[in-house]
Design a protein around this motif. Sequence first.
Motif, short mmCIF file in Angstrom:
data_model
loop_
_atom_site.label_atom_id
_atom_site.label_comp_id
_atom_site.label_asym_id
_atom_site.label_seq_id
_atom_site.Cartn_x
_atom_site.Cartn_y
_atom_site.Cartn_z
N PRO A 267 -74.16 -21.00 4.40
CA PRO A 267 -75.06 -19.99 3.84
C PRO A 267 -76.46 -20.01 4.42
O PRO A 267 -77.14 -18.98 4.45
CB PRO A 267 -75.06 -20.32 2.34
CG PRO A 267 -74.59 -21.73 2.25
CD PRO A 267 -73.63 -21.92 3.38
N ALA B 274 -71.14 -11.52 11.37
CA ALA B 274 -71.65 -10.94 10.13
C ALA B 274 -73.14 -10.67 10.22
O ALA B 274 -73.63 -9.64 9.74
CB ALA B 274 -71.34 -11.88 8.96
N LEU B 275 -73.88 -11.58 10.85
CA LEU B 275 -75.33 -11.38 11.02
C LEU B 275 -75.60 -10.15 11.87
O LEU B 275 -76.52 -9.36 11.57
CB LEU B 275 -75.95 -12.62 11.67
CG LEU B 275 -76.09 -13.85 10.79
CD1 LEU B 275 -76.45 -15.07 11.63
CD2 LEU B 275 -77.13 -13.64 9.70
N MET C 33 -77.39 -20.08 7.34
CA MET C 33 -77.51 -19.24 8.53
C MET C 33 -78.05 -17.85 8.20
O MET C 33 -78.66 -17.19 9.06
CB MET C 33 -76.16 -19.11 9.24
CG MET C 33 -75.65 -20.40 9.87
SD MET C 33 -74.04 -20.20 10.72
CE MET C 33 -74.48 -19.13 12.07
N PHE C 34 -77.87 -17.39 7.00
CA PHE C 34 -78.21 -16.02 6.64
C PHE C 34 -79.68 -15.82 6.29
O PHE C 34 -80.11 -14.70 6.01
CB PHE C 34 -77.27 -15.51 5.56
CG PHE C 34 -75.89 -15.29 6.08
CD1 PHE C 34 -75.52 -14.06 6.60
CD2 PHE C 34 -74.98 -16.33 6.15
CE1 PHE C 34 -74.26 -13.86 7.15
CE2 PHE C 34 -73.73 -16.15 6.69
CZ PHE C 34 -73.36 -14.91 7.20
N ASN D 280 -70.57 -20.14 -1.19
CA ASN D 280 -69.91 -21.18 -0.42
C ASN D 280 -68.61 -21.59 -1.10
O ASN D 280 -68.64 -22.08 -2.25
CB ASN D 280 -70.82 -22.39 -0.28
CG ASN D 280 -70.33 -23.37 0.77
OD1 ASN D 280 -69.14 -23.45 1.07
ND2 ASN D 280 -71.23 -24.15 1.33
N THR E 298 -69.28 -17.76 2.91
CA THR E 298 -69.51 -18.53 4.13
C THR E 298 -69.64 -20.02 3.82
O THR E 298 -70.18 -20.40 2.78
CB THR E 298 -70.79 -18.05 4.85
OG1 THR E 298 -71.09 -18.94 5.92
CG2 THR E 298 -71.98 -18.00 3.89
N GLU F 204 -69.81 -16.04 11.01
CA GLU F 204 -71.20 -15.88 10.59
C GLU F 204 -72.04 -15.07 11.58
O GLU F 204 -72.81 -14.19 11.18
CB GLU F 204 -71.85 -17.26 10.36
CG GLU F 204 -71.45 -17.94 9.08
CD GLU F 204 -70.07 -18.59 9.13
OE1 GLU F 204 -69.57 -19.02 8.09
OE2 GLU F 204 -69.52 -18.70 10.26
N CYS G 250 -66.57 -14.68 6.06
CA CYS G 250 -66.70 -15.32 7.36
C CYS G 250 -65.68 -16.44 7.48
O CYS G 250 -65.78 -17.47 6.78
CB CYS G 250 -68.10 -15.90 7.54
SG CYS G 250 -69.42 -14.67 7.37
N VAL H 166 -71.90 -12.49 0.81
CA VAL H 166 -71.30 -13.12 1.98
C VAL H 166 -70.62 -14.42 1.56
O VAL H 166 -71.25 -15.28 0.93
CB VAL H 166 -72.34 -13.41 3.08
CG1 VAL H 166 -71.67 -14.09 4.27
CG2 VAL H 166 -73.03 -12.13 3.52
N ARG I 82 -63.47 -19.52 9.43
CA ARG I 82 -63.79 -20.68 10.26
C ARG I 82 -62.49 -21.32 10.73
O ARG I 82 -61.41 -20.93 10.31
CB ARG I 82 -64.63 -21.69 9.48
CG ARG I 82 -66.11 -21.35 9.45
CD ARG I 82 -66.84 -21.92 10.65
NE ARG I 82 -68.10 -21.22 10.91
CZ ARG I 82 -68.91 -21.54 11.90
NH1 ARG I 82 -68.61 -22.53 12.72
NH2 ARG I 82 -70.02 -20.86 12.11
N THR J 203 -75.25 -15.30 -0.98
CA THR J 203 -74.23 -16.05 -0.27
C THR J 203 -73.43 -16.92 -1.23
O THR J 203 -73.96 -17.41 -2.23
CB THR J 203 -74.85 -16.93 0.82
OG1 THR J 203 -75.82 -17.81 0.23
CG2 THR J 203 -75.52 -16.08 1.89
#
Length: 260
Positions: free
Chosen positions: A10, A148-149, A12-13, A37, A7, A145, A115, A5, A117, A35
Amino acid sequence: MRIDVITLFPEMFSVVSELGVTGRAHQKGIWSLKTWNPRDFTEDVHHTVDDRPYGGGPGMVMLAEPLVKTLRAIKAEHQTLGIHHPVCLMSPIGEVFTQLKAQQLSQSTGFILLCGRYEGIDQRFIDRYVDVQISLGDFVLSGGEIAALAILDSMVRLLPGVLNTHDSALQDSFHPSQAGLLDSPHYTRPEVFEGESVPEVLLSGHHKNIARWRREQSLKLSLQYRPDLIEKAKQGNLLSADDLKMLSFLNKSSEMPPST
């Protein structure tokens, strides 16, 4: 299965990698998550990942270069592992995500979720590097995000060994084995709650009658709240002769409450 991912958030995952059935499956190694970044692939002191849009207007746009560097790092790692996964972007122009898509993803070896933004991502990056675009529906989120979740949760729970009972997934709303219809209501202890009893058929132990009741309730709920699912099932010839008879009865029944 491996999921990568991209993002800016990160942390959040941890919701899917540490909690609930998806977290337990992650700990067991049924699936893996990494994840990335884009800020880690910038060189300026502010770790800039966005800039003002050409042509003016509100908001900011994610820069292509940090995303390209991030993606190259992912693909380099994938190459050492001998895997090649598509890049999926959460986007309003994408194909609407469905249970069928969740099943298809669960049967793959993995994918890369990007993801976005701010106001969006530089279109040149999308054109050159994104393979698939996915939408959860006609609404706007602050970023990709949460979408994606939702995709990860719906997909991971379908992997073998994730749910304690595999049949649980087969009875879910929208599942092809249920012709894509809504699930029936569920009840548990106590037998009487605030004066209302569990439907008698569920206490009978007669499995054939229970299965028929659940199918009738599934058809009834779908007809009342999601008639579009009924029409889709009809068009796909997914309804049995018994289903069609039951629908005919439900349509004529005065007991059918009005749709709200």
